[in-house]
Design a protein around this motif. Structure first.
Motif, PDB file in Angstrom:
ATOM      1  N   UNK A  67       0.843  -1.199   0.000  1.00  0.00           N
ATOM      2  CA  UNK A  67       0.000   0.000   0.000  1.00  0.00           C
ATOM      3  C   UNK A  67       0.881   1.254   0.000  1.00  0.00           C
ATOM      4  N   UNK A  68       1.918   1.254   0.832  1.00  0.00           N
ATOM      5  CA  UNK A  68       2.821   2.406   0.915  1.00  0.00           C
ATOM      6  C   UNK A  68       3.535   2.620  -0.420  1.00  0.00           C
ATOM      7  N   UNK A  69       4.024   1.540  -1.025  1.00  0.00           N
ATOM      8  CA  UNK A  69       4.750   1.642  -2.294  1.00  0.00           C
ATOM      9  C   UNK A  69       3.860   2.200  -3.407  1.00  0.00           C
ATOM     10  N   UNK A  70       2.567   1.907  -3.340  1.00  0.00           N
ATOM     11  CA  UNK A  70       1.631   2.376  -4.366  1.00  0.00           C
ATOM     12  C   UNK A  70       0.991   3.719  -4.016  1.00  0.00           C
ATOM     13  N   UNK A  71       1.342   4.279  -2.864  1.00  0.00           N
ATOM     14  CA  UNK A  71       0.787   5.568  -2.463  1.00  0.00           C
ATOM     15  C   UNK A  71      -0.679   5.513  -2.087  1.00  0.00           C
ATOM     16  N   UNK A  72      -1.140   4.344  -1.632  1.00  0.00           N
ATOM     17  CA  UNK A  72      -2.551   4.202  -1.241  1.00  0.00           C
ATOM     18  C   UNK A  72      -2.714   4.363   0.260  1.00  0.00           C
ATOM     19  N   UNK A  73      -3.898   4.809   0.673  1.00  0.00           N
ATOM     20  CA  UNK A  73      -4.245   4.821   2.086  1.00  0.00           C
ATOM     21  C   UNK A  73      -4.865   3.475   2.416  1.00  0.00           C
ATOM     22  N   UNK A  74      -4.873   3.139   3.702  1.00  0.00           N
ATOM     23  CA  UNK A  74      -5.339   1.834   4.154  1.00  0.00           C
ATOM     24  C   UNK A  74      -6.610   1.961   4.980  1.00  0.00           C
ATOM     25  N   UNK A  75      -7.562   1.072   4.712  1.00  0.00           N
ATOM     26  CA  UNK A  75      -8.773   0.937   5.516  1.00  0.00           C
ATOM     27  C   UNK A  75      -8.699  -0.447   6.165  1.00  0.00           C
ATOM     28  N   UNK A  76      -8.505  -0.498   7.487  1.00  0.00           N
ATOM     29  CA  UNK A  76      -8.395  -1.788   8.165  1.00  0.00           C
ATOM     30  C   UNK A  76      -9.759  -2.348   8.564  1.00  0.00           C
ATOM     31  N   UNK A  77     -10.517  -2.862   7.575  1.00  0.00           N
ATOM     32  CA  UNK A  77     -11.825  -3.446   7.869  1.00  0.00           C
ATOM     33  C   UNK A  77     -11.671  -4.751   8.644  1.00  0.00           C
ATOM     34  N   UNK A  78     -10.513  -5.357   8.573  1.00  0.00           N
ATOM     35  CA  UNK A  78     -10.198  -6.580   9.316  1.00  0.00           C
ATOM     36  C   UNK A  78      -9.688  -6.191  10.702  1.00  0.00           C
ATOM     37  N   UNK A  79     -10.242  -6.808  11.740  1.00  0.00           N
ATOM     38  CA  UNK A  79      -9.862  -6.442  13.112  1.00  0.00           C
ATOM     39  C   UNK A  79      -8.387  -6.716  13.394  1.00  0.00           C
ATOM     40  N   UNK A  80      -7.825  -7.765  12.802  1.00  0.00           N
ATOM     41  CA  UNK A  80      -6.406  -8.047  13.032  1.00  0.00           C
ATOM     42  C   UNK A  80      -5.548  -6.907  12.488  1.00  0.00           C
ATOM     43  N   UNK A  81      -5.864  -6.430  11.292  1.00  0.00           N
ATOM     44  CA  UNK A  81      -5.091  -5.341  10.681  1.00  0.00           C
ATOM     45  C   UNK A  81      -5.244  -4.067  11.499  1.00  0.00           C
ATOM     46  N   UNK A  82      -6.446  -3.781  11.966  1.00  0.00           N
ATOM     47  CA  UNK A  82      -6.675  -2.593  12.789  1.00  0.00           C
ATOM     48  C   UNK A  82      -5.825  -2.645  14.064  1.00  0.00           C
ATOM     49  N   UNK A  83      -5.822  -3.783  14.729  1.00  0.00           N
ATOM     50  CA  UNK A  83      -5.034  -3.950  15.950  1.00  0.00           C
ATOM     51  C   UNK A  83      -3.544  -3.878  15.647  1.00  0.00           C
ATOM     52  N   UNK A  84      -3.126  -4.474  14.540  1.00  0.00           N
ATOM     53  CA  UNK A  84      -1.716  -4.446  14.157  1.00  0.00           C
ATOM     54  C   UNK A  84      -1.234  -3.009  13.970  1.00  0.00           C
ATOM     55  N   UNK A  85      -2.013  -2.197  13.245  1.00  0.00           N
ATOM     56  CA  UNK A  85      -1.622  -0.800  13.017  1.00  0.00           C
ATOM     57  C   UNK A  85      -1.610  -0.032  14.327  1.00  0.00           C
ATOM     58  N   UNK A  86      -2.577  -0.306  15.194  1.00  0.00           N
ATOM     59  CA  UNK A  86      -2.624   0.354  16.506  1.00  0.00           C
ATOM     60  C   UNK A  86      -1.350   0.058  17.303  1.00  0.00           C
ATOM     61  N   UNK A  87      -0.847  -1.170  17.202  1.00  0.00           N
ATOM     62  CA  UNK A  87       0.333  -1.591  17.961  1.00  0.00           C
ATOM     63  C   UNK A  87       1.653  -1.262  17.276  1.00  0.00           C
ATOM     64  N   UNK A  88       1.593  -0.848  16.013  1.00  0.00           N
ATOM     65  CA  UNK A  88       2.799  -0.533  15.247  1.00  0.00           C
ATOM     66  C   UNK A  88       2.648   0.853  14.635  1.00  0.00           C
ATOM     67  N   UNK A  89       2.945   1.886  15.428  1.00  0.00           N
ATOM     68  CA  UNK A  89       2.670   3.269  15.007  1.00  0.00           C
ATOM     69  C   UNK A  89       3.364   3.701  13.717  1.00  0.00           C
ATOM     70  N   UNK A  90       4.389   2.971  13.284  1.00  0.00           N
ATOM     71  CA  UNK A  90       5.068   3.353  12.044  1.00  0.00           C
ATOM     72  C   UNK A  90       4.168   3.184  10.817  1.00  0.00           C
ATOM     73  N   UNK A  91       3.010   2.523  11.001  1.00  0.00           N
ATOM     74  CA  UNK A  91       2.072   2.340   9.882  1.00  0.00           C
ATOM     75  C   UNK A  91       0.854   3.254   9.985  1.00  0.00           C
ATOM     76  N   UNK A  92       0.722   4.012  11.058  1.00  0.00           N
ATOM     77  CA  UNK A  92      -0.488   4.840  11.241  1.00  0.00           C
ATOM     78  C   UNK A  92      -0.670   5.900  10.167  1.00  0.00           C
ATOM     79  N   UNK A  93       0.426   6.345   9.560  1.00  0.00           N
ATOM     80  CA  UNK A  93       0.318   7.362   8.505  1.00  0.00           C
ATOM     81  C   UNK A  93      -0.410   6.828   7.282  1.00  0.00           C
ATOM     82  N   UNK A  94      -0.564   5.513   7.186  1.00  0.00           N
ATOM     83  CA  UNK A  94      -1.260   4.926   6.039  1.00  0.00           C
ATOM     84  C   UNK A  94      -2.779   4.946   6.180  1.00  0.00           C
ATOM     85  N   UNK A  95      -3.267   5.174   7.397  1.00  0.00           N
ATOM     86  CA  UNK A  95      -4.711   5.113   7.625  1.00  0.00           C
ATOM     87  C   UNK A  95      -5.461   6.178   6.826  1.00  0.00           C
ATOM     88  N   UNK A  96      -6.604   5.767   6.280  1.00  0.00           N
ATOM     89  CA  UNK A  96      -7.436   6.677   5.479  1.00  0.00           C
ATOM     90  C   UNK A  96      -8.031   7.748   6.376  1.00  0.00           C
TER      91      UNK A  96
END
Length: 96
Positions: A67-96
């Motif tokens: 997603x980052x390489x393609x310049x897209x924002x991320x929508x974590x509709x999956x609870x695992x992905x949402x929790x992962x981003x919450x626990x790994x702040x280096x990915x929060x800039x990708x959130x829509x």
């Protein structure tokens, strides 16, 4: 965990819109839907036989890197992905 055993690399199956890891006849996946602006992660699944190996994290990291390489924002509709981003702040800039 045996450090000499390494999991197969994550494969990006664009035709199936998912990232996947195949081991011993089992398939772990992170499914997504994509449009020109965003990548929506819809489902992450690791079969019981493969759990505890960090495969879900590998799948999600690969998906977020794509997603980052393609310049897209991320929508974590999956609870695992949402929790992962919450626990790994280096990915929060990708959130829509």
């Amino acid at each position: 965990m045996n450090s000499s055993s390494t999991a197969p690399a994550v494969q990006h199956n664009r035709a199936a819109a998912r990232f996947e890891i195949a081991i011993d006849g089992h398939l772990a996946v992170a499914d997504y839907a994509m449009d020109p602006v965003q990548m929506t992660f819809t489902h992450t699944f690791v079969p019981p036989a493969l759990r505890g190996r960090g495969l879900a994290e590998k799948l999600v990291r690969a998906g977020l890197a794509e997603a980052r390489a393609q310049g897209r924002v991320v929508v974590p509709a999956c609870s695992y992905v949402a929790t992962f981003i919450e626990r790994n702040p280096e990915f929060r800039d990708l959130l829509a």
